[in-house]
Design a protein around this motif. Structure first.
Motif, PDB file in Angstrom:
ATOM      1  N   TYR A  29      -9.463  -0.273   7.395  1.00 18.69           N
ATOM      2  CA  TYR A  29      -8.110  -0.743   7.051  1.00 18.69           C
ATOM      3  C   TYR A  29      -7.973  -0.951   5.547  1.00 18.69           C
ATOM      4  CZ  TYR A  29      -4.367  -4.049   6.140  1.00 18.69           C
ATOM      5  OH  TYR A  29      -3.267  -4.688   5.592  1.00 18.69           O
ATOM      6  N   GLU A  30      -9.014  -1.527   4.909  1.00 19.80           N
ATOM      7  CA  GLU A  30      -8.938  -1.785   3.471  1.00 19.80           C
ATOM      8  C   GLU A  30      -8.822  -0.467   2.688  1.00 19.80           C
ATOM      9  OE1 GLU A  30     -12.375  -4.137   2.740  1.00 19.80           O
ATOM     10  OE2 GLU A  30     -11.397  -6.041   3.294  1.00 19.80           O
ATOM     11  N   ASN A  31      -9.581   0.569   3.121  1.00 20.71           N
ATOM     12  CA  ASN A  31      -9.466   1.873   2.467  1.00 20.71           C
ATOM     13  C   ASN A  31      -8.082   2.478   2.670  1.00 20.71           C
ATOM     14  OD1 ASN A  31     -12.057   1.910   1.410  1.00 20.71           O
ATOM     15  ND2 ASN A  31     -12.949   2.843   3.264  1.00 20.71           N
ATOM     16  N   ALA A  32      -7.588   2.377   3.897  1.00 22.55           N
ATOM     17  CA  ALA A  32      -6.261   2.927   4.185  1.00 22.55           C
ATOM     18  C   ALA A  32      -5.191   2.183   3.408  1.00 22.55           C
ATOM     19  CB  ALA A  32      -5.980   2.847   5.687  1.00 22.55           C
ATOM     20  N   LYS A  33      -5.373   0.873   3.218  1.00 22.19           N
ATOM     21  CA  LYS A  33      -4.390   0.077   2.465  1.00 22.19           C
ATOM     22  C   LYS A  33      -4.382   0.499   0.998  1.00 22.19           C
ATOM     23  CE  LYS A  33      -1.584  -3.561   2.157  1.00 22.19           C
ATOM     24  NZ  LYS A  33      -1.323  -3.545   0.729  1.00 22.19           N
ATOM     25  N   LEU A  34      -5.578   0.759   0.437  1.00 23.94           N
ATOM     26  CA  LEU A  34      -5.651   1.209  -0.951  1.00 23.94           C
ATOM     27  C   LEU A  34      -4.957   2.557  -1.119  1.00 23.94           C
ATOM     28  CD1 LEU A  34      -9.331   0.230  -1.879  1.00 23.94           C
ATOM     29  CD2 LEU A  34      -7.217  -0.839  -2.711  1.00 23.94           C
ATOM     30  N   ASP A  35      -5.209   3.474  -0.170  1.00 21.79           N
ATOM     31  CA  ASP A  35      -4.557   4.785  -0.223  1.00 21.79           C
ATOM     32  C   ASP A  35      -3.045   4.639  -0.137  1.00 21.79           C
ATOM     33  OD1 ASP A  35      -6.966   6.034  -0.456  1.00 21.79           O
ATOM     34  OD2 ASP A  35      -7.117   6.578   1.681  1.00 21.79           O
ATOM     35  N   ASP A  82      -1.173   2.083  -0.975  1.00 20.16           N
ATOM     36  CA  ASP A  82      -0.637   1.497  -2.208  1.00 20.16           C
ATOM     37  C   ASP A  82      -0.607   2.532  -3.322  1.00 20.16           C
ATOM     38  OD1 ASP A  82      -0.365  -0.904  -0.886  1.00 20.16           O
ATOM     39  OD2 ASP A  82      -2.226  -1.789  -1.683  1.00 20.16           O
ATOM     40  N   ARG A  83      -1.684   3.371  -3.405  1.00 19.00           N
ATOM     41  CA  ARG A  83      -1.765   4.376  -4.462  1.00 19.00           C
ATOM     42  C   ARG A  83      -0.687   5.448  -4.281  1.00 19.00           C
ATOM     43  NH1 ARG A  83      -6.833   4.568  -4.571  1.00 19.00           N
ATOM     44  NH2 ARG A  83      -7.134   6.104  -2.903  1.00 19.00           N
ATOM     45  N   TYR A  84      -0.514   5.945  -3.043  1.00 17.38           N
ATOM     46  CA  TYR A  84       0.492   6.973  -2.789  1.00 17.38           C
ATOM     47  C   TYR A  84       1.908   6.427  -2.984  1.00 17.38           C
ATOM     48  CZ  TYR A  84      -2.864  10.388  -1.078  1.00 17.38           C
ATOM     49  OH  TYR A  84      -3.889  11.301  -0.991  1.00 17.38           O
TER      50      TYR A  84
END
Length: 382
Positions: free
Chosen positions: A118-124, A126-128
């Motif tokens: 989830y943390e990785n998906a959240k970073l992606d 936010d970046r996109y």
């Protein structure tokens, strides 16, 4: 010769007369002289009287449960024995917990993995989102990344729920008493027994204090109480009721009515009532029978006589009184409720009547009698 015959005849006649007189005297002496029968009597009692009714009741525990395990497994420890008094939260049994400890560790690992995803998906996401705002990537790419992050968050929540369930299962391997009470005898399991979640009964636990006493009253008794202004549950009558134990002793703690059934039992036509009694000394136990004494009403200026004065012949009831001419008179009466050793007379007697309490068998109607006046105290009547 003739003179001699006359003398002999005269002697015989004299002897016969003497014999007849003697026989007559003896016969009169054997006939008993009629005597006036002696009876004991007392004035009817006139006083205001509380009317009580007795009902057979059975003692029940307020809390009486079969304790079952929430998880399956073998019993590896047993901390109690049948008949023990236990406190709320006290350990009773321990179920093998190794498999449940492993399930907790696995759930924790799954949760940790889900959180990382989830943390990785959240970073992606936010970046996109930033790049889409700069038109560096299509908006659809940003929306897809945000959707993936939401899905991974839901997976995290599911893993948290799995971990909570695993921890609860581990906790449930220790069976504890849900409330303070006394354990049943002979129904507890032994070490090594396998229990199935929600099915196997480990033991039975009953709360000892207070106790319910369940009893039933007839429809007529209930209506009489209402007519007499006695509300079984809301009046003082329902707050202080007596209990008489099977050995005849009165239980020293008064009880109170707490529950009345919504309607009559169809088979018996009675109304079921529950009364609550304190039981600090553990005298009352489930299944015990006792007599509930309940106030039904109050009679003004009731006429009472000792029960020993009442004569029941077939389906009729009589009492013998002594009239102003000292004659016995048997009168029909209508009886009401019994009050201890006394009996309420609803019809047939008047205040001031003198009632024969002993000896009415020898004084049929019209017989002149000699009366010995007695009092309730002399008869042992309170």
């Amino acid at each position: 010769m003739l003179k001699r015959k006359v003398i002999i005849a005269s002697s015989i006649i004299g002897i016969l007369i003497i014999v007849l007189l003697a026989f007559s005297f003896l016969n009169k002496k054997s006939v008993p002289v009629s005597r006036i029968p002696v009876v004991k009597a007392m004035k009817v009692i006139v006083k205001d009287t509380d009317v009580y009714q007795d009902y057979v009741g059975q003692v029940e525990a307020v809390n009486d449960v079969q304790i079952k395990a929430k998880v399956s497994g073998n019993i590896v420890a047993k901390y109690i024995k049948g008949g023990d008094l236990v406190k709320a939260g006290q350990p009773l049994f321990q179920i093998d917990k190794r498999a449940y400890e492993a399930a907790v560790l696995q759930a924790k690992a799954q949760l940790a993995q889900a959180i990382a995803n989830y943390e990785n998906a959240k970073l992606d996401a936010d970046r996109y989102k930033i790049l889409a705002a700069q038109d560096a990537v299509p908006q659809q790419t940003s929306d897809t990344a945000a959707s993936i992050a939401k899905q991974d968050y839901q997976i995290v929540e599911a893993m948290r729920a799995n971990l909570k369930q695993a921890e609860d299962n581990l906790s449930d391997t220790l069976i504890v008493a849900p409330f303070s009470g006394k354990l049943g005898v002979g129904d507890d399991l032994s070490l090594g027994a396998f229990v199935t979640a929600g099915q196997t009964v480990l033991c039975t636990l009953s709360s000892p204090d207070p106790m319910y006493v369940l009893f039933s009253i007839s429809e007529n008794d209930y209506l009489n109480m209402i007519k007499n202004g006695v509300d079984p549950i809301n009046s003082d009558v329902g707050k202080r009721i007596k209990l008489v134990l099977s050995d005849g002793t009165t239980y020293k703690y008064p009880g109170k009515i707490t529950e009345i059934n919504r309607g009559l039992t169809q088979n018996t036509g009675t109304l079921s009532i529950k009364a609550l009694f304190p039981n600090p000394e553990n005298i009352l136990v489930p299944g015990m029978f006792a007599k509930v004494v309940l106030l039904e009403g109050h009679l003004k200026n009731a006429i009472l006589v000792p029960q020993m004065a009442v004569q029941q012949i077939l389906d009729k009831t009589f009492i013998t009184i002594v009239d102003n001419n000292s004659k016995a008179q048997m009168v029909p009466v209508k009886m009401g409720p019994r009050i201890g050793s006394l009996w309420v007379v609803e019809d047939g007697l008047r205040p001031g009547d003198n009632v024969i309490v002993e000896g009415f068998q020898k004084a049929p109607t019209g017989t002149i009698v000699k009366v010995i006046e007695v009092t309730p105290e002399s008869l042992g009547i309170k």
